[in-house]
Write a protein that holds these residues in place. Structure first.
Motif, PDB file in Angstrom:
ATOM      1  N   PRO A 174       0.833  -1.204   0.000  1.00  0.00           N
ATOM      2  CA  PRO A 174       0.000   0.000   0.000  1.00  0.00           C
ATOM      3  C   PRO A 174       0.866   1.252   0.000  1.00  0.00           C
ATOM      4  O   PRO A 174       1.866   1.325   0.702  1.00  0.00           O
ATOM      5  N   ARG A 175       0.460   2.224  -0.792  1.00  0.00           N
ATOM      6  CA  ARG A 175       1.271   3.433  -0.941  1.00  0.00           C
ATOM      7  C   ARG A 175       0.481   4.718  -0.704  1.00  0.00           C
ATOM      8  O   ARG A 175       0.668   5.419   0.263  1.00  0.00           O
ATOM      9  N   GLY A 176      -0.420   5.074  -1.625  1.00  0.00           N
ATOM     10  CA  GLY A 176      -1.164   6.324  -1.498  1.00  0.00           C
ATOM     11  C   GLY A 176      -2.380   6.176  -0.613  1.00  0.00           C
ATOM     12  O   GLY A 176      -2.948   5.083  -0.477  1.00  0.00           O
ATOM     13  N   VAL A 177      -2.819   7.284  -0.006  1.00  0.00           N
ATOM     14  CA  VAL A 177      -4.024   7.277   0.816  1.00  0.00           C
ATOM     15  C   VAL A 177      -4.679   8.652   0.746  1.00  0.00           C
ATOM     16  O   VAL A 177      -3.995   9.675   0.764  1.00  0.00           O
ATOM     17  N   ALA A 178      -6.001   8.642   0.613  1.00  0.00           N
ATOM     18  CA  ALA A 178      -6.765   9.885   0.575  1.00  0.00           C
ATOM     19  C   ALA A 178      -8.151   9.621   1.133  1.00  0.00           C
ATOM     20  O   ALA A 178      -8.654   8.493   1.097  1.00  0.00           O
ATOM     21  N   PHE A 179      -8.776  10.706   1.642  1.00  0.00           N
ATOM     22  CA  PHE A 179     -10.093  10.584   2.262  1.00  0.00           C
ATOM     23  C   PHE A 179     -11.174  11.225   1.409  1.00  0.00           C
ATOM     24  O   PHE A 179     -10.920  12.163   0.641  1.00  0.00           O
ATOM     25  N   SER A 180     -12.398  10.726   1.596  1.00  0.00           N
ATOM     26  CA  SER A 180     -13.561  11.419   1.068  1.00  0.00           C
ATOM     27  C   SER A 180     -13.732  12.721   1.852  1.00  0.00           C
ATOM     28  O   SER A 180     -13.226  12.845   2.976  1.00  0.00           O
ATOM     29  N   PRO A 181     -14.422  13.717   1.287  1.00  0.00           N
ATOM     30  CA  PRO A 181     -14.545  15.012   1.977  1.00  0.00           C
ATOM     31  C   PRO A 181     -15.116  14.912   3.388  1.00  0.00           C
ATOM     32  O   PRO A 181     -14.707  15.649   4.280  1.00  0.00           O
ATOM     33  N   GLY A 182     -16.033  14.000   3.605  1.00  0.00           N
ATOM     34  CA  GLY A 182     -16.610  13.833   4.932  1.00  0.00           C
ATOM     35  C   GLY A 182     -15.790  12.956   5.854  1.00  0.00           C
ATOM     36  O   GLY A 182     -16.103  12.827   7.039  1.00  0.00           O
ATOM     37  N   GLY A 183     -14.749  12.336   5.310  1.00  0.00           N
ATOM     38  CA  GLY A 183     -13.885  11.486   6.122  1.00  0.00           C
ATOM     39  C   GLY A 183     -14.445  10.122   6.415  1.00  0.00           C
ATOM     40  O   GLY A 183     -13.875   9.378   7.225  1.00  0.00           O
ATOM     41  N   THR A 184     -15.516   9.731   5.746  1.00  0.00           N
ATOM     42  CA  THR A 184     -16.128   8.433   6.024  1.00  0.00           C
ATOM     43  C   THR A 184     -15.433   7.285   5.298  1.00  0.00           C
ATOM     44  O   THR A 184     -15.581   6.127   5.677  1.00  0.00           O
ATOM     45  N   ARG A 185     -14.688   7.607   4.249  1.00  0.00           N
ATOM     46  CA  ARG A 185     -13.990   6.592   3.469  1.00  0.00           C
ATOM     47  C   ARG A 185     -12.529   6.982   3.272  1.00  0.00           C
ATOM     48  O   ARG A 185     -12.205   8.157   3.091  1.00  0.00           O
ATOM     49  N   ALA A 186     -11.643   5.974   3.315  1.00  0.00           N
ATOM     50  CA  ALA A 186     -10.237   6.163   2.967  1.00  0.00           C
ATOM     51  C   ALA A 186      -9.938   5.279   1.771  1.00  0.00           C
ATOM     52  O   ALA A 186     -10.363   4.113   1.724  1.00  0.00           O
ATOM     53  N   TYR A 187      -9.223   5.831   0.800  1.00  0.00           N
ATOM     54  CA  TYR A 187      -8.870   5.109  -0.417  1.00  0.00           C
ATOM     55  C   TYR A 187      -7.362   4.864  -0.408  1.00  0.00           C
ATOM     56  O   TYR A 187      -6.575   5.807  -0.289  1.00  0.00           O
ATOM     57  N   VAL A 188      -6.968   3.590  -0.514  1.00  0.00           N
ATOM     58  CA  VAL A 188      -5.563   3.195  -0.405  1.00  0.00           C
ATOM     59  C   VAL A 188      -5.142   2.463  -1.672  1.00  0.00           C
ATOM     60  O   VAL A 188      -5.784   1.469  -2.063  1.00  0.00           O
ATOM     61  N   ALA A 220      -6.402  10.817  -5.423  1.00  0.00           N
ATOM     62  CA  ALA A 220      -7.006  12.077  -4.990  1.00  0.00           C
ATOM     63  C   ALA A 220      -8.508  11.988  -5.205  1.00  0.00           C
ATOM     64  O   ALA A 220      -8.976  11.402  -6.196  1.00  0.00           O
ATOM     65  N   VAL A 221      -9.268  12.567  -4.265  1.00  0.00           N
ATOM     66  CA  VAL A 221     -10.727  12.554  -4.320  1.00  0.00           C
ATOM     67  C   VAL A 221     -11.220  13.961  -4.627  1.00  0.00           C
ATOM     68  O   VAL A 221     -10.685  14.945  -4.105  1.00  0.00           O
ATOM     69  N   THR A 222     -12.230  14.073  -5.484  1.00  0.00           N
ATOM     70  CA  THR A 222     -12.781  15.376  -5.826  1.00  0.00           C
ATOM     71  C   THR A 222     -13.442  16.017  -4.603  1.00  0.00           C
ATOM     72  O   THR A 222     -13.889  15.313  -3.688  1.00  0.00           O
ATOM     73  N   PRO A 223     -13.523  17.361  -4.574  1.00  0.00           N
ATOM     74  CA  PRO A 223     -14.132  18.038  -3.415  1.00  0.00           C
ATOM     75  C   PRO A 223     -15.567  17.600  -3.141  1.00  0.00           C
ATOM     76  O   PRO A 223     -16.006  17.574  -1.990  1.00  0.00           O
ATOM     77  N   GLY A 224     -16.295  17.248  -4.192  1.00  0.00           N
ATOM     78  CA  GLY A 224     -17.664  16.771  -4.004  1.00  0.00           C
ATOM     79  C   GLY A 224     -17.745  15.329  -3.563  1.00  0.00           C
ATOM     80  O   GLY A 224     -18.818  14.851  -3.168  1.00  0.00           O
ATOM     81  N   GLY A 225     -16.608  14.615  -3.639  1.00  0.00           N
ATOM     82  CA  GLY A 225     -16.551  13.243  -3.163  1.00  0.00           C
ATOM     83  C   GLY A 225     -17.102  12.212  -4.113  1.00  0.00           C
ATOM     84  O   GLY A 225     -17.227  11.040  -3.752  1.00  0.00           O
ATOM     85  N   THR A 226     -17.400  12.600  -5.351  1.00  0.00           N
ATOM     86  CA  THR A 226     -18.042  11.658  -6.273  1.00  0.00           C
ATOM     87  C   THR A 226     -17.052  10.825  -7.081  1.00  0.00           C
ATOM     88  O   THR A 226     -17.427   9.781  -7.624  1.00  0.00           O
ATOM     89  N   ARG A 227     -15.816  11.297  -7.190  1.00  0.00           N
ATOM     90  CA  ARG A 227     -14.821  10.615  -8.007  1.00  0.00           C
ATOM     91  C   ARG A 227     -13.494  10.505  -7.269  1.00  0.00           C
ATOM     92  O   ARG A 227     -13.116  11.387  -6.488  1.00  0.00           O
ATOM     93  N   GLY A 266     -12.098  23.687  -6.958  1.00  0.00           N
ATOM     94  CA  GLY A 266     -13.439  23.667  -7.522  1.00  0.00           C
ATOM     95  C   GLY A 266     -13.824  22.325  -8.107  1.00  0.00           C
ATOM     96  O   GLY A 266     -14.979  22.108  -8.485  1.00  0.00           O
ATOM     97  N   GLY A 267     -12.843  21.412  -8.216  1.00  0.00           N
ATOM     98  CA  GLY A 267     -13.105  20.064  -8.695  1.00  0.00           C
ATOM     99  C   GLY A 267     -13.188  19.918 -10.194  1.00  0.00           C
ATOM    100  O   GLY A 267     -13.558  18.851 -10.694  1.00  0.00           O
ATOM    101  N   THR A 268     -12.817  20.953 -10.958  1.00  0.00           N
ATOM    102  CA  THR A 268     -12.983  20.888 -12.410  1.00  0.00           C
ATOM    103  C   THR A 268     -11.783  20.299 -13.140  1.00  0.00           C
ATOM    104  O   THR A 268     -11.892  19.896 -14.293  1.00  0.00           O
ATOM    105  N   ARG A 269     -10.634  20.263 -12.494  1.00  0.00           N
ATOM    106  CA  ARG A 269      -9.422  19.774 -13.125  1.00  0.00           C
ATOM    107  C   ARG A 269      -8.654  18.872 -12.166  1.00  0.00           C
ATOM    108  O   ARG A 269      -8.677  19.081 -10.941  1.00  0.00           O
TER     109      ARG A 269
END
Length: 309
Positions: A174-188, A220-227, A266-269
């Motif tokens: 495992p290397r990278g880690v990021a959270f959803s905006p609400g912190g309910t999910r971690a992506y590894v 990396a997770v988008t600010p809206g948490g959808t992607r 803004g999540g556009t790029r």
């Protein structure tokens, strides 16, 4: 052995935060910002006199892999104001949301150093897994998640007590880690398994495993948490994940050996550093296509997005 960048061929590490600027200044800013060292920018309160308004100042904390130290840089003055001894082979670094603590991963020591940003001293050293690599702090600041490359798990640190409260088995390396905006999910990202583990942070268990490309590196997770955008260093592309269904939407070809990725506020790029190409791919998140390829420095590695006054 200290691991600078996990590729199928061992390569060196470099990386520095990327700053968001006006489009006319974008190319030069990216080129200048992608330089040696893993860095986190921390807003710190400045001392004030009676009747004055307290304002935050930005300080950068840069890990020095072979120096076993962290450099502290005053961003406004572009001066190094402190050098902090930490453990062996510091790599990943992250700051608490309030800017009072900085967490530094020490690969060779199998520890995390906790720095008090008011004194720039180490106030705790926390044992974690084998070959820890990266660290991320939950949006609420209560937990730090550390990826352990050598032991194939994630250490969860309670930031109030500076103790490990859970160890989560994930995939291989495992290397990278990021959270959803609400912190309910971690992506590894699991580099050797070519997939991504999705962790429910309430239970600290893996609830899904999503296939990625060859050699997934960072996420990396988008600010809206959808992607979620996952760089695949060996296959030279980015996997786009729908976080609602935990499925792959598409795969986007980039430059050679993409490593770091960051999404604009803004999540556009999404900006992707291509280590072997010396370029940055700019992904339009509405179409999930590369709309521009920008020149960068030698071996660009990590990217961060910030507002610039």
């Amino acid at each position: 052995m200290l691991i600078r960048s996990l590729t199928r061929r061992r390569t060196g590490r470099s990386g520095q935060p990327q700053v968001r600027v006006r489009r006319s200044r974008l190319r030069s800013a990216i080129t200048a910002a992608l330089v040696t060292g893993l860095t986190v920018l921390v807003p710190l309160p400045t001392p004030v006199s009676a009747g004055e308004t307290r304002q935050a100042r930005q300080v950068a904390y840069v890990t020095n892999l072979n120096g076993n130290t962290v450099s502290v840089i005053d961003v406004a003055g572009n001066t190094t104001i402190a050098t902090i001894p930490v453990g062996l082979g510091p790599t990943g670094v992250a700051a608490s949301p309030g800017g009072t603590r900085v967490f530094v991963v020490n690969q060779g020591s199998r520890t995390v150093s906790v720095i008090d940003t008011a004194t720039n001293g180490v106030i705790a050293t926390i044992p974690v897994g084998v070959t820890p690599f990266n660290v991320a702090i939950t949006p609420g600041g209560t937990r730090a998640y550390v990826t352990n490359l050598g032991s194939d798990n994630v250490s969860v640190i309670d930031t109030a007590t500076n103790t490990v409260i859970a160890t989560i088995p994930v995939g291989n390396a495992p290397r990278g880690v990021a959270f959803s905006p609400g912190g309910t999910r971690a992506y590894v990202t699991n580099r050797s398994d070519d997939n991504v583990s999705v962790i429910d942070t309430a239970t600290n268990t893996v609830i899904a495993t999503i296939p990625a490309g060859d050699g997934p590196s960072e996420v990396a997770v988008t600010p809206g948490g959808t992607r979620a955008y996952v760089t695949n260093q060996t296959s030279g592309d980015v996997t786009v994940i729908d976080t609602a269904t935990n499925t792959v939407i598409t795969t986007i070809p980039t430059g050679a050996s993409p490593t770091g990725v960051a999404v604009t506020l803004g999540g556009t790029r999404a900006y992707v550093a291509n280590f072997n190409s010396g370029t940055v791919s700019v992904i339009n998140t509405a179409t999930d296509t590369v709309e521009a390829t920008l020149g960068a420095g030698v071996n660009p590695d990590y990217v961060a997005i910030a507002n610039v006054p």
